[in-house]
Write an enzyme that holds these catalytic residues in place. Structure first.
Site, PDB file in Angstrom:
ATOM      1  N   GLY A 192       0.852  -1.182   0.000  1.00 25.30           N
ATOM      2  CA  GLY A 192       0.000   0.000   0.000  1.00 25.30           C
ATOM      3  C   GLY A 192       0.886   1.230   0.000  1.00 25.30           C
ATOM      4  N   SER A 198      10.044  -2.049  -7.229  1.00 25.50           N
ATOM      5  CA  SER A 198       9.579  -0.732  -6.802  1.00 25.50           C
ATOM      6  C   SER A 198      10.740   0.245  -6.619  1.00 25.50           C
ATOM      7  CB  SER A 198       8.859  -0.904  -5.464  1.00 25.50           C
ATOM      8  OG  SER A 198       8.732   0.317  -4.802  1.00 25.50           O
ATOM      9  N   TYR A 251       9.184  -3.389   3.132  1.00 29.89           N
ATOM     10  CA  TYR A 251       8.719  -3.507   1.743  1.00 29.89           C
ATOM     11  C   TYR A 251       9.876  -3.432   0.715  1.00 29.89           C
ATOM     12  CZ  TYR A 251       6.144  -2.102  -2.502  1.00 29.89           C
ATOM     13  OH  TYR A 251       5.647  -1.999  -3.785  1.00 29.89           O
ATOM     14  N   GLU A 280      -4.115   3.444   0.165  1.00 24.34           N
ATOM     15  CA  GLU A 280      -3.982   4.389  -0.944  1.00 24.34           C
ATOM     16  C   GLU A 280      -2.691   5.197  -0.855  1.00 24.34           C
ATOM     17  OE1 GLU A 280      -6.312   4.304   1.321  1.00 24.34           O
ATOM     18  OE2 GLU A 280      -6.658   6.260   2.233  1.00 24.34           O
ATOM     19  N   ARG A 285      12.209  11.950  -4.602  1.00 26.19           N
ATOM     20  CA  ARG A 285      12.353  10.731  -5.418  1.00 26.19           C
ATOM     21  C   ARG A 285      11.774  10.973  -6.805  1.00 26.19           C
ATOM     22  NH1 ARG A 285       9.789   5.449  -2.976  1.00 26.19           N
ATOM     23  NH2 ARG A 285      11.800   5.370  -1.923  1.00 26.19           N
TER      24      ARG A 285
END
Ligand code: NAD
Length: 325
Positions: free
Chosen positions: A83, A122, A153, A195, A290
């Protein structure tokens, strides 16, 4: 005859945001044999196409992966427990457990002689010390090392990337890895706690419009920067990377970097309102700056994501507005 159309495809995580769009895209490309697998019951899939084979299975389980991959030529692994920053900062163990999905899918793919394997990595693999300034000039693929990925993550993604690499080197499995940078668009989570900024801010702007309160909460001081990729660019990029000869992890993102405050300004123009900002300085906010450096992507594909934030955000806004009616 187009051989691509004959390939039997597995979309792992097909009940999710990107998976659902990828299925739609692949069908348009002419793929006829698509199997979609997701842990969620079918009733909870973001998009459900009754013309593809839809199965609800937990892909952390090895036997379920064997079943999912049976008879499949191409695996797209988009399944992960994930998420936005609010979710990944508070669910590090759950995020890391997604390693079981990729491990068992890779093993099943190798044993089933799958032709190509795609892994959705990612931008969270990038080292923290390369993202300390708002003026980030774009993260190059080499910036993932020396490694200091996003805790939980990001480390899972980095480890799984390397496993893809070694399955290619040691077993000859054609693995392809893309590092997605913030994907957004219709049919994504916008009010579940998973979200990300584009959907969360759009929901807040729509609520401000409705309630006439005209104030929204922003996590952090709003000066943190990001780039965001519209979903149509994402699924096209997945297809191009999957069927390319790119053997190393490659960025799949936009180079249009904005601050969160600038993203709010774009939304204000779309909604034709002005809102007061309330900054929550203690909320999770992630790295300071980023963005994607697409040099490698352009070199390999002569292509890169190009849908502007203004255009993509209008589509997201229209979609949330309609769902919220
Ligand atoms: P999503 O949460 O909408 O989709 C992921 C899907 O995986 C969900 O439907 C979930 O139910 C499913 N899933 C989770 N655990 C599972 C399990 N054990 N077995 C089977 N299915 C399982 O997220 P998304 O945005 O569509 O992301 C897809 C992939 O892209 C993920 O791997 C994610 O880490 C990666 N990614 C996404 C973004 C982004 O901005 N959306 C950015 C970087 C990377």
């Amino acid at each position: 005859m187009n051989t691509k159309k004959r390939a039997r495809v597995l979309v792992a995580g097909g009940g999710g945001f990107i998976g659902g769009h990828l299925i739609k895209y692949l069908k348009k490309q002419g793929y006829e044999k698509i199997r979609a697998v997701d842990i969620k019951p079918l009733s909870e899939w973001q998009q459900l196409d009754s013309k593809v084979e839809n199965i609800s299975l937990d892909l952390k389980d090895k036997n379920n992966c064997i079943e999912a991959v049976k008879g499949i030529d191409e695996v797209y692994n988009l399944a992960a427990d994930m998420g936005g920053i609010g979710f990944i900062e508070n669910n590090k163990a759950s995020c890391m457990l997604s390693v079981l999905i990729n491990t068992h899918l890779l093993l099943a793919a190798k044993n089933n002689k799958v032709k190509r394997f795609f892994f959705a990595s990612s931008a969270c693999v990038y080292a923290a010390d390369k993202q300390t300034e708002t003026q980030n000039k774009g993260l190059k693929e080499s910036d993932a090392y020396p490694a200091m990925a996003e805790d939980g993550y990001g480390w899972e993604k980095l480890f799984s990337e390397r496993m893809c690499r070694h399955f290619a080197e040691d077993f000859g499995l054609k693995t392809r890895v893309a590092r997605f940078h913030n994907v957004y668009g219709p049919f994504g989570d916008y009010n579940t706690g998973r979200e990300k900024a584009p959907a969360a801010l759009t929901r807040k702007i729509i609520a401000a419009e409705k309630t006439k309160k005209k104030e929204i909460e922003i996590w952090g001081d709003g000066e943190q920067t990001r780039s965001f990729m519209y979903i149509d660019d994402c699924v096209k990029g997945i297809d191009l990377i999957m069927h390319s000869n790119i053997k190393e992890p490659v960025n799949l993102g936009s180079e249009e970097m904005v601050s969160i405050n600038q993203l709010v300004e774009i939304l204000e123009k779309i909604a034709k309102i002005t809102v007061k900002r309330k900054y929550l300085l203690n909320a999770p906010k992630g790295v300071r700056g980023r963005s994607s450096d697409n040099t490698l992507l352009r070199k390999y594909l002569s292509w890169e994501p190009s849908i502007s934030l203004k255009r993509g955000m209008s589509k997201l806004y229209q979609w949330i507005k309609q769902v919220e009616k």
